[in-house]
Design an enzyme around this catalytic site. Structure first.
Site, PDB file in Angstrom:
ATOM      1  N   CYS A  68       0.839  -1.205   0.000  1.00 19.67           N
ATOM      2  CA  CYS A  68       0.000   0.000   0.000  1.00 19.67           C
ATOM      3  C   CYS A  68       0.877   1.259   0.000  1.00 19.67           C
ATOM      4  CB  CYS A  68      -0.891  -0.019   1.244  1.00 19.67           C
ATOM      5  SG  CYS A  68      -1.991   1.397   1.353  1.00 19.67           S
ATOM      6  N   CYS A  72       0.787   4.476   7.087  1.00 19.05           N
ATOM      7  CA  CYS A  72       0.179   4.326   8.421  1.00 19.05           C
ATOM      8  C   CYS A  72       1.144   3.543   9.330  1.00 19.05           C
ATOM      9  CB  CYS A  72      -1.160   3.614   8.310  1.00 19.05           C
ATOM     10  SG  CYS A  72      -2.222   4.354   7.035  1.00 19.05           S
ATOM     11  N   CYS A  75       0.756  -0.241  10.353  1.00 20.77           N
ATOM     12  CA  CYS A  75       0.253  -1.223   9.385  1.00 20.77           C
ATOM     13  C   CYS A  75       1.347  -2.043   8.712  1.00 20.77           C
ATOM     14  CB  CYS A  75      -0.585  -0.507   8.336  1.00 20.77           C
ATOM     15  SG  CYS A  75      -1.396  -1.683   7.222  1.00 20.77           S
ATOM     16  N   CYS A 111     -16.276  -9.401   6.003  1.00 18.55           N
ATOM     17  CA  CYS A 111     -15.611  -8.125   5.707  1.00 18.55           C
ATOM     18  C   CYS A 111     -14.377  -8.363   4.852  1.00 18.55           C
ATOM     19  CB  CYS A 111     -15.151  -7.455   7.002  1.00 18.55           C
ATOM     20  SG  CYS A 111     -16.433  -7.311   8.233  1.00 18.55           S
ATOM     21  N   CYS A 142     -19.349  -6.349   4.083  1.00 21.70           N
ATOM     22  CA  CYS A 142     -18.605  -5.147   4.467  1.00 21.70           C
ATOM     23  C   CYS A 142     -17.311  -5.134   3.665  1.00 21.70           C
ATOM     24  CB  CYS A 142     -18.286  -5.203   5.962  1.00 21.70           C
ATOM     25  SG  CYS A 142     -17.306  -3.790   6.542  1.00 21.70           S
ATOM     26  N   CYS A 202     -19.122   1.644   9.295  1.00 24.70           N
ATOM     27  CA  CYS A 202     -18.321   0.963  10.315  1.00 24.70           C
ATOM     28  C   CYS A 202     -17.089   1.823  10.509  1.00 24.70           C
ATOM     29  CB  CYS A 202     -17.954  -0.440   9.845  1.00 24.70           C
ATOM     30  SG  CYS A 202     -16.803  -1.290  10.946  1.00 24.70           S
ATOM     31  N   ARG A 274     -17.251  -3.060  18.601  1.00 24.80           N
ATOM     32  CA  ARG A 274     -16.544  -4.321  18.309  1.00 24.80           C
ATOM     33  C   ARG A 274     -15.184  -4.375  18.998  1.00 24.80           C
ATOM     34  NH1 ARG A 274     -16.259  -4.524  12.822  1.00 24.80           N
ATOM     35  NH2 ARG A 274     -18.432  -5.131  12.875  1.00 24.80           N
TER      36      ARG A 274
HETATM   37  N1  SAM Z   1      -6.572   0.398   3.609  1.00 26.86           N
HETATM   38  C1  SAM Z   1      -7.792   0.528   4.243  1.00 26.86           C
HETATM   39  C2  SAM Z   1      -7.800   1.598   5.314  1.00 26.86           C
HETATM   40  O1  SAM Z   1      -6.759   2.010   5.754  1.00 26.86           O
HETATM   41  O2  SAM Z   1      -8.894   2.012   5.684  1.00 26.86           O
HETATM   42  C3  SAM Z   1      -8.335  -0.769   4.833  1.00 26.86           C
HETATM   43  C4  SAM Z   1      -7.414  -1.697   5.578  1.00 26.86           C
HETATM   44  S1  SAM Z   1      -6.738  -1.091   7.105  1.00 26.86           S
HETATM   45  C5  SAM Z   1      -5.647  -2.401   7.468  1.00 26.86           C
HETATM   46  C6  SAM Z   1      -8.096  -1.219   8.243  1.00 26.86           C
HETATM   47  C7  SAM Z   1      -7.882  -0.831   9.685  1.00 26.86           C
HETATM   48  O3  SAM Z   1      -7.159  -1.854  10.364  1.00 26.86           O
HETATM   49  C8  SAM Z   1      -7.086   0.410   9.974  1.00 26.86           C
HETATM   50  O4  SAM Z   1      -7.842   1.571   9.830  1.00 26.86           O
HETATM   51  C9  SAM Z   1      -6.689   0.193  11.434  1.00 26.86           C
HETATM   52  O5  SAM Z   1      -7.677   0.719  12.298  1.00 26.86           O
HETATM   53  C10 SAM Z   1      -6.650  -1.328  11.571  1.00 26.86           C
HETATM   54  N2  SAM Z   1      -5.287  -1.828  11.762  1.00 26.86           N
HETATM   55  C11 SAM Z   1      -4.341  -1.941  10.819  1.00 26.86           C
HETATM   56  N3  SAM Z   1      -3.199  -2.430  11.329  1.00 26.86           N
HETATM   57  C12 SAM Z   1      -3.424  -2.629  12.651  1.00 26.86           C
HETATM   58  C13 SAM Z   1      -2.630  -3.119  13.733  1.00 26.86           C
HETATM   59  N4  SAM Z   1      -1.357  -3.472  13.554  1.00 26.86           N
HETATM   60  N5  SAM Z   1      -3.186  -3.186  14.953  1.00 26.86           N
HETATM   61  C14 SAM Z   1      -4.467  -2.815  15.134  1.00 26.86           C
HETATM   62  N6  SAM Z   1      -5.261  -2.344  14.153  1.00 26.86           N
HETATM   63  C15 SAM Z   1      -4.760  -2.244  12.929  1.00 26.86           C
HETATM   64 FE1  SF4 Z   2      -2.698   1.176   3.536  1.00 24.86          FE
HETATM   65 FE2  SF4 Z   2      -2.486  -0.091   5.864  1.00 24.86          FE
HETATM   66 FE3  SF4 Z   2      -2.851   2.545   5.820  1.00 24.86          FE
HETATM   67 FE4  SF4 Z   2      -4.863   0.921   5.074  1.00 24.86          FE
HETATM   68  S1  SF4 Z   2      -3.962   1.058   7.115  1.00 24.86           S
HETATM   69  S2  SF4 Z   2      -4.187   2.788   4.030  1.00 24.86           S
HETATM   70  S3  SF4 Z   2      -3.691  -0.751   4.127  1.00 24.86           S
HETATM   71  S4  SF4 Z   2      -1.060   1.431   5.028  1.00 24.86           S
END
Ligand code: SAM
Ligand code: SF4
Ligand code: DTB
Length: 327
Positions: A68, A72, A75, A111, A142, A202, A274
């Site tokens: 991606c 973030c 992530c 989801c 979802c 959500c 949740r």
């Molecule tokens: N890319 C999309 C986004 O950012 O909305 C969808 C996937 S993203 C992985 C979905 C959510 O997963 C993030 O907004 C975050 O809240 C949660 N998430 C991601 N990595 C995480 C982690 N290591 N621990 C807890 N929550 C996490």
């Molecule tokens: Fe990309 Fe992960 Fe950020 Fe979602 S949370 S936008 S998958 S880097």
């Protein structure tokens, strides 16, 4: 104490309505109550709106993993630092097989998550096919695909989508320390598109990223002030993923996590709250406290997106021990 609220004005086409806004400092006061008082209040609110012994179960599947463009800090799927194995968009048949398996185990919602900044139109068409096929199995649908452009939410709705997941993730004032490639305001734009298209929202966040209690309060206030509040509110406890800037974040005091759940329950009385990422790292007893604090939904199945989740059989046994039933 009561959560004080200040009037704010909302203007729609014909009507101007005064609604009460939740203030972050009042949520912080709530989070700071003696634990038993906070839990008592959360349980009162929970029982006024829900069966306190019934839990909704959603199963997750990563339909496109890693690579991606966003940074973030939590992530594993970010191209900037993530170590998750990359996988291109799955075939519809693979997704349908996973959804059927989830339904057979008792999930009611499926989801599908994609590691995108946002979907390209050609990808959206394929995700639309997945949504239609999963919906036809009799599951709620979802997706979480990142930021949506104009018209994309409507296409998903027309394909049979019920919910769109898009989290605010953390307090507005902390957001820039965790993500720099987009702003939280961008995420509000997508949430507006989702709601305007008539989809259910959500939307939640992550705690345990080194934020202060005041920041957790600001996140809960921001979620509660959405009009209307989200239908589902995932509260994720950071899963520290190798290679990410947050891999060594100091773990949050578990009671502080429970307090966050309780505040979400009190301030979003009609929403499903949740207990989301981080359950695998929690004891059964801690999870039970989260249910007592008003959590009434979980991610169910042995994987989240890239990290682990308790085995379904373990959750079944926990439900049995606690006398919980599945919604
Ligand atoms: N890319 C999309 C986004 O950012 O909305 C969808 C996937 S993203 C992985 C979905 C959510 O997963 C993030 O907004 C975050 O809240 C949660 N998430 C991601 N990595 C995480 C982690 N290591 N621990 C807890 N929550 C996490
Ligand atoms: Fe990309 Fe992960 Fe950020 Fe979602 S949370 S936008 S998958 S880097
Ligand atoms: C949400 O709030 N949590 C889920 C779902 N929405 C998409 C994702 C949790 C991801 C946890 C880390 C991982 O498995 O990569």
């Amino acid at each position: 104490m009561s959560v004080s609220a200040a009037p704010r004005t909302i203007t729609t086409a014909a009507v101007t309505t005064k609604v009460l806004a939740v203030e972050a400092h009042a949520v912080e006061d709530l989070l700071s109550l003696p634990f038993a008082d906070l839990m008592f209040r959360a349980q009162q609110v929970h029982r006024a709106h829900f069966d306190a012994n019934a839990i909704q179960r959603s199963t997750l599947l990563s339909v496109k993993t890693g690579g991606c463009s966003e940074d973030c800090g939590y992530c594993s799927q970010s191209a900037h630092h993530g170590e998750a194995e990359r996988e291109k968009l799955l075939d519809v048949a693979e997704v349908v097989a996973a959804a059927q398996a989830a339904k057979d185990k008792g999930a009611t919602r499926f989801c599908m998550g994609a590691a995108w900044k946002g979907p390209q139109d050609k990808d959206l068409a394929k995700v639309g096919e997945m949504v239609t096929a999963v919906k036809n199995l009799g599951l709620e649908t979802c997706v979480t695909l990142g930021m949506l452009k104009e018209g994309q939410a409507e296409k998903l709705r027309d394909a049979g989508l019920d919910y769109y997941n898009h989290n605010l993730d953390t307090a507005p004032e902390f957001y820039g320390q965790v993500v720099t490639t987009h702003s939280q305001a961008d995420r509000h734009d997508t949430l507006d598109r989702v709601r305007d298209a008539g989809l259910k929202v959500c939307c939640g966040g992550i705690v345990g990223m080194g934020e202060t209690r005041a920041a957790r309060a600001a996140l809960i206030a921001e979620l509660a002030n959405m009009t209307p509040p989200p239908d589902s509110v995932p509260i994720n406890n950071l899963v520290p993923m190798p290679g990410t800037p947050l891999e060594n974040a100091p773990p949050l005091d578990p009671f502080e996590f429970v307090r966050t759940i309780a505040a979400a329950r009190i301030l979003m009385p009609k929403s499903f709250v949740r207990l989301s990422a981080g359950r695998q790292q929690m004891s059964d007893e801690l999870q039970a406290l989260c249910f007592l604090a008003g959590a009434n939904s979980i991610f169910y199945g042995d994987k989240l997106l890239t990290s682990g989740n308790p085995e379904a059989a373990h959750d079944e046994a926990l439900f049995e021990r606690l006398g919980l039933t599945a919604i």
